[in-house]
Design an enzyme around this catalytic site. Structure first.
Site, PDB file in Angstrom:
ATOM      1  N   THR A 134       8.811  -2.513  56.841  1.00 46.33           N
ATOM      2  CA  THR A 134      10.272  -2.493  56.807  1.00 46.33           C
ATOM      3  C   THR A 134      10.855  -1.286  56.079  1.00 46.33           C
ATOM      4  O   THR A 134      10.259  -0.780  55.113  1.00 46.33           O
ATOM      5  CB  THR A 134      10.785  -3.779  56.117  1.00 46.33           C
ATOM      6  OG1 THR A 134      12.167  -3.622  55.790  1.00 46.33           O
ATOM      7  CG2 THR A 134      10.047  -4.076  54.828  1.00 46.33           C
ATOM      8  N   GLU A 181      13.074  -1.484  54.067  1.00 46.57           N
ATOM      9  CA  GLU A 181      13.334  -1.898  52.684  1.00 46.57           C
ATOM     10  C   GLU A 181      12.330  -1.244  51.724  1.00 46.57           C
ATOM     11  O   GLU A 181      12.573  -1.176  50.524  1.00 46.57           O
ATOM     12  CB  GLU A 181      13.256  -3.422  52.545  1.00 46.57           C
ATOM     13  CG  GLU A 181      14.425  -4.169  53.148  1.00 46.57           C
ATOM     14  CD  GLU A 181      15.744  -3.991  52.390  1.00 46.57           C
ATOM     15  OE1 GLU A 181      15.713  -3.974  51.154  1.00 46.57           O
ATOM     16  OE2 GLU A 181      16.782  -3.858  53.051  1.00 46.57           O
ATOM     17  N   TYR A 200      10.888  -8.508  47.897  1.00 48.31           N
ATOM     18  CA  TYR A 200      10.552  -8.409  49.325  1.00 48.31           C
ATOM     19  C   TYR A 200      10.009  -7.013  49.638  1.00 48.31           C
ATOM     20  O   TYR A 200       8.952  -6.863  50.264  1.00 48.31           O
ATOM     21  CB  TYR A 200      11.801  -8.703  50.162  1.00 48.31           C
ATOM     22  CG  TYR A 200      11.665  -8.413  51.636  1.00 48.31           C
ATOM     23  CD1 TYR A 200      10.986  -9.275  52.479  1.00 48.31           C
ATOM     24  CD2 TYR A 200      12.244  -7.258  52.196  1.00 48.31           C
ATOM     25  CE1 TYR A 200      10.878  -9.008  53.846  1.00 48.31           C
ATOM     26  CE2 TYR A 200      12.143  -6.987  53.549  1.00 48.31           C
ATOM     27  CZ  TYR A 200      11.453  -7.863  54.373  1.00 48.31           C
ATOM     28  OH  TYR A 200      11.358  -7.590  55.722  1.00 48.31           O
ATOM     29  N   LYS A 206       6.181  -6.096  50.805  1.00 48.96           N
ATOM     30  CA  LYS A 206       5.949  -5.451  52.097  1.00 48.96           C
ATOM     31  C   LYS A 206       5.230  -4.111  51.921  1.00 48.96           C
ATOM     32  O   LYS A 206       4.480  -3.677  52.789  1.00 48.96           O
ATOM     33  CB  LYS A 206       7.282  -5.256  52.823  1.00 48.96           C
ATOM     34  CG  LYS A 206       7.832  -6.535  53.443  1.00 48.96           C
ATOM     35  CD  LYS A 206       7.125  -6.854  54.753  1.00 48.96           C
ATOM     36  CE  LYS A 206       7.764  -7.996  55.495  1.00 48.96           C
ATOM     37  NZ  LYS A 206       7.154  -8.267  56.794  1.00 48.96           N
TER      38      LYS A 206
HETATM   39  P1  NDP Z   1      12.659 -14.066  60.904  1.00 48.73           P
HETATM   40  O1  NDP Z   1      13.109 -14.414  59.540  1.00 48.73           O
HETATM   41  O2  NDP Z   1      13.557 -14.371  62.054  1.00 48.73           O
HETATM   42  O3  NDP Z   1      11.259 -14.784  61.187  1.00 48.73           O
HETATM   43  C1  NDP Z   1      10.279 -14.932  60.194  1.00 48.73           C
HETATM   44  C2  NDP Z   1       9.188 -15.819  60.725  1.00 48.73           C
HETATM   45  O4  NDP Z   1       8.166 -15.979  59.726  1.00 48.73           O
HETATM   46  C3  NDP Z   1       9.637 -17.234  61.097  1.00 48.73           C
HETATM   47  O5  NDP Z   1       8.990 -17.606  62.288  1.00 48.73           O
HETATM   48  C4  NDP Z   1       9.137 -18.079  59.935  1.00 48.73           C
HETATM   49  O6  NDP Z   1       8.861 -19.399  60.276  1.00 48.73           O
HETATM   50  C5  NDP Z   1       7.824 -17.350  59.639  1.00 48.73           C
HETATM   51  N1  NDP Z   1       7.289 -17.645  58.294  1.00 48.73           N
HETATM   52  C6  NDP Z   1       7.942 -17.492  57.119  1.00 48.73           C
HETATM   53  N2  NDP Z   1       7.133 -17.844  56.099  1.00 48.73           N
HETATM   54  C7  NDP Z   1       5.964 -18.246  56.652  1.00 48.73           C
HETATM   55  C8  NDP Z   1       4.742 -18.737  56.118  1.00 48.73           C
HETATM   56  N3  NDP Z   1       4.573 -18.898  54.808  1.00 48.73           N
HETATM   57  N4  NDP Z   1       3.733 -19.037  56.973  1.00 48.73           N
HETATM   58  C9  NDP Z   1       3.908 -18.900  58.303  1.00 48.73           C
HETATM   59  N5  NDP Z   1       5.031 -18.448  58.875  1.00 48.73           N
HETATM   60  C10 NDP Z   1       6.051 -18.118  58.054  1.00 48.73           C
HETATM   61  O7  NDP Z   1      12.277 -12.511  60.902  1.00 48.73           O
HETATM   62  P2  NDP Z   1      12.414 -11.418  62.063  1.00 48.73           P
HETATM   63  O8  NDP Z   1      11.928 -11.973  63.329  1.00 48.73           O
HETATM   64  O9  NDP Z   1      13.770 -10.812  61.990  1.00 48.73           O
HETATM   65  O10 NDP Z   1      11.416 -10.304  61.539  1.00 48.73           O
HETATM   66  C11 NDP Z   1      10.039 -10.329  61.900  1.00 48.73           C
HETATM   67  C12 NDP Z   1       9.234  -9.575  60.850  1.00 48.73           C
HETATM   68  O11 NDP Z   1       9.698  -8.237  60.773  1.00 48.73           O
HETATM   69  C13 NDP Z   1       9.341 -10.153  59.442  1.00 48.73           C
HETATM   70  O12 NDP Z   1       8.089  -9.983  58.831  1.00 48.73           O
HETATM   71  C14 NDP Z   1      10.384  -9.265  58.769  1.00 48.73           C
HETATM   72  O13 NDP Z   1      10.175  -9.221  57.380  1.00 48.73           O
HETATM   73  C15 NDP Z   1      10.080  -7.924  59.436  1.00 48.73           C
HETATM   74  N6  NDP Z   1      11.188  -7.008  59.549  1.00 48.73           N
HETATM   75  C16 NDP Z   1      12.349  -7.411  60.130  1.00 48.73           C
HETATM   76  C17 NDP Z   1      13.396  -6.546  60.278  1.00 48.73           C
HETATM   77  C18 NDP Z   1      14.663  -6.970  60.944  1.00 48.73           C
HETATM   78  O14 NDP Z   1      15.643  -6.224  60.844  1.00 48.73           O
HETATM   79  N7  NDP Z   1      14.700  -8.083  61.651  1.00 48.73           N
HETATM   80  C19 NDP Z   1      13.308  -5.147  59.788  1.00 48.73           C
HETATM   81  C20 NDP Z   1      12.000  -4.809  59.280  1.00 48.73           C
HETATM   82  C21 NDP Z   1      11.004  -5.707  59.160  1.00 48.73           C
HETATM   83  P3  NDP Z   1       9.968 -20.590  60.103  1.00 48.73           P
HETATM   84  O15 NDP Z   1      10.730 -20.600  61.395  1.00 48.73           O
HETATM   85  O16 NDP Z   1       9.110 -21.786  59.910  1.00 48.73           O
HETATM   86  O17 NDP Z   1      10.805 -20.239  58.927  1.00 48.73           O
HETATM   87  P1  GDP Z   2      18.611  -6.580  54.712  1.00 46.38           P
HETATM   88  O1  GDP Z   2      18.938  -5.154  54.969  1.00 46.38           O
HETATM   89  O2  GDP Z   2      17.256  -6.965  55.221  1.00 46.38           O
HETATM   90  O3  GDP Z   2      18.814  -7.006  53.317  1.00 46.38           O
HETATM   91  O4  GDP Z   2      19.588  -7.417  55.692  1.00 46.38           O
HETATM   92  P2  GDP Z   2      20.909  -8.276  55.395  1.00 46.38           P
HETATM   93  O5  GDP Z   2      21.608  -8.421  56.695  1.00 46.38           O
HETATM   94  O6  GDP Z   2      20.566  -9.530  54.666  1.00 46.38           O
HETATM   95  O7  GDP Z   2      21.762  -7.379  54.414  1.00 46.38           O
HETATM   96  C1  GDP Z   2      22.189  -6.079  54.757  1.00 46.38           C
HETATM   97  C2  GDP Z   2      23.111  -5.567  53.686  1.00 46.38           C
HETATM   98  O8  GDP Z   2      24.341  -6.292  53.748  1.00 46.38           O
HETATM   99  C3  GDP Z   2      22.576  -5.732  52.254  1.00 46.38           C
HETATM  100  O9  GDP Z   2      22.695  -4.523  51.582  1.00 46.38           O
HETATM  101  C4  GDP Z   2      23.493  -6.764  51.643  1.00 46.38           C
HETATM  102  O10 GDP Z   2      23.755  -6.584  50.259  1.00 46.38           O
HETATM  103  C5  GDP Z   2      24.780  -6.538  52.437  1.00 46.38           C
HETATM  104  N1  GDP Z   2      25.644  -7.726  52.406  1.00 46.38           N
HETATM  105  C6  GDP Z   2      26.946  -7.769  51.994  1.00 46.38           C
HETATM  106  N2  GDP Z   2      27.404  -9.012  52.056  1.00 46.38           N
HETATM  107  C7  GDP Z   2      26.396  -9.798  52.513  1.00 46.38           C
HETATM  108  C8  GDP Z   2      26.286 -11.187  52.772  1.00 46.38           C
HETATM  109  O11 GDP Z   2      27.203 -11.959  52.579  1.00 46.38           O
HETATM  110  N3  GDP Z   2      25.085 -11.623  53.259  1.00 46.38           N
HETATM  111  C9  GDP Z   2      24.027 -10.775  53.491  1.00 46.38           C
HETATM  112  N4  GDP Z   2      22.892 -11.255  53.989  1.00 46.38           N
HETATM  113  N5  GDP Z   2      24.106  -9.451  53.221  1.00 46.38           N
HETATM  114  C10 GDP Z   2      25.271  -8.972  52.742  1.00 46.38           C
END
Ligand code: NDP
Ligand code: GDP
Length: 341
Positions: free
Chosen positions: A126, A128, A150, A154
């Site tokens: 990520t 992040e 986080y 990562k």
């Molecule tokens: P989501 O939060 O939508 O999905 C996360 C998934 O991980 C869910 O299916 C969740 O299951 C599962 N999970 C969480 N904890 C556990 C555990 N302990 N054991 C098994 N499964 C678990 O994330 P995204 O689909 O958006 O992202 C996919 C990956 O990419 C993640 O690793 C995220 O950190 C990374 N990522 C995402 C970005 C984004 O912008 N979306 C950017 C960069 C990286 P459950 O449904 O049970 O909670």
């Molecule tokens: P992130 O980039 O993975 O942390 O994705 P998020 O969508 O959770 O947050 C993106 C940015 O939006 C972060 O910098 C947060 O601080 C900002 N942010 C501002 N207000 C909010 C809020 O109410 N909820 C979330 N999730 N993010 C917020």
């Protein structure tokens, strides 16, 4: 014979898009999920693919379970999308986050090394990890400076991936993905929080203002559907590597609100500053946005903007959905849902 892919995090945003993509390529897809108190298959149902996936129990913290799965199925490809993925929660649950997002990856790679060394591995890294950015825009060589448990977890996972590649020859790729969104994005993330709110507002389901944190933060937002194809491409390339995937554009939270508001017919006027700011609908004078300190983070990632040049050259990365199209796609989907419910 069909290729086999295991996807952890199958119930999440990316899990659904990736599974759909791989099924279209005739893969046999094993969807790894953790048993929970509630039905978490809503996204897979919406994609219309739930019945096509073989679901298997999986828990990132359970090494024995991971070993058994990999030894038994020996998948051609393993996409590790599972994670405690919400940055804000990582301060509330730092130990769990580090164990799941960091150690979980060591478990999977150990199991691959031991029981199925031919399995190609994709790690969901990520932006992040760049955190307090040391360079603008960020590339594969930008130094890391994570700003949350986080990001730290990562980063450990990322380096583990690189290390297993270099030490044991595991085909382990790390995709450093910038924020990617879609109508399937979790509602706790800021984009979806904003689109579900405006959908409720225009369908008269709420008359309360939306409370948010820091509106000046900037993110590089793309469409999730575009990014999953590149996960697959990384594993099809001759050798494993690390790639940044991003759009190369950055927008503030305020900008995202204005764009979505505009699509819904609101022109927003801003009053006050930072933790005491309000967004007022010009037409009615009604406050629809309010900042609340509660949503500020202990340490922020102020700006993210990636340079995806390497992925463009090597993998043929291209963005098919623009920022404005993404805003529209998300708000239209949420309005449809709000009307149905
Ligand atoms: P989501 O939060 O939508 O999905 C996360 C998934 O991980 C869910 O299916 C969740 O299951 C599962 N999970 C969480 N904890 C556990 C555990 N302990 N054991 C098994 N499964 C678990 O994330 P995204 O689909 O958006 O992202 C996919 C990956 O990419 C993640 O690793 C995220 O950190 C990374 N990522 C995402 C970005 C984004 O912008 N979306 C950017 C960069 C990286 P459950 O449904 O049970 O909670
Ligand atoms: P992130 O980039 O993975 O942390 O994705 P998020 O969508 O959770 O947050 C993106 C940015 O939006 C972060 O910098 C947060 O601080 C900002 N942010 C501002 N207000 C909010 C809020 O109410 N909820 C979330 N999730 N993010 C917020």
């Amino acid at each position: 014979m069909n290729k086999t892919a295991m996807i952890s995090g199958i119930t999440g945003q990316d899990g659904g898009y990736l599974a759909k993509f791989l099924l279209e390529k005739n893969y046999k897809v094993y969807g790894l999920y953790r048993r929970g108190a509630t039905d978490t298959f809503g996204k897979l149902k919406e994609h219309g693919i739930l019945e096509k996936i073989e679901l298997l129990d999986f828990e990132l913290l359970e090494f024995s379970n991971i070993c058994r799965l990999i030894r038994h199925y020996q998948p051609d490809e393993f996409y590790n999308l599972a994670a405690q993925s919400f940055v804000a929660t990582s301060w509330a649950e730092p130990i769990y986050t580090v164990q799941a997002d960091g150690m979980g990856v060591v478990y999977i790679l150990e199991a691959i090394r031991e029981f199925s060394p031919k399995t190609k591995f994709y790690q969901a890294s990520t932006s992040e990890m760049f955190g307090k950015v040391q360079e603008i825009p960020q590339t594969e060589t930008t130094p890391f400076y994570p700003r949350s448990p986080y990001g730290v977890a990562k980063l450990m996972a990322h380096w583990t991936c690189v290390n297993y590649r270099e030490s044991f020859g595991v085909f382990a790729c790390s995709g450093i993905l910038f924020n990617h969104e879609s109508p399937m994005r979790g509602k706790e993330f800021v984009t979806r929080k904003i689109t579900t709110y405006f959908a409720d507002l225009v369908t008269n389901k709420t008359d309360m203002p939306l409370e948010l944190g820091n509106l000046n933060i900037k993110r590089d937002w793309g469409f999730a559907g575009d990014y999953v194809e590149m996960m697959w491409k990384m594993l099809q390339y001759d050798s494993p590597d690390t790639y940044v995937l991003a759009t190369g554009e950055t927008h503030s939270i305020r900008d995202f609100i204005e764009e979505v508001g505009h699509i819904c017919g609101y022109e927003i006027e801003w009053h006050g500053k930072e933790e005491c700011e309000t967004g007022v609908d010009k037409k009615t004078g009604k406050t629809i946005i309010k900042t609340n300190k509660k949503f500020y983070r202990p340490a922020e990632v102020d700006i993210l903007i990636g340079n995806p040049e390497k992925a463009r050259k090597v993998l043929g990365w291209r963005q098919t959905v623009s920022y404005k199209e993404l805003c529209r796609m998300m708000i239209e989907a949420d309005i449809d849902r709000a009307k149905k419910n």
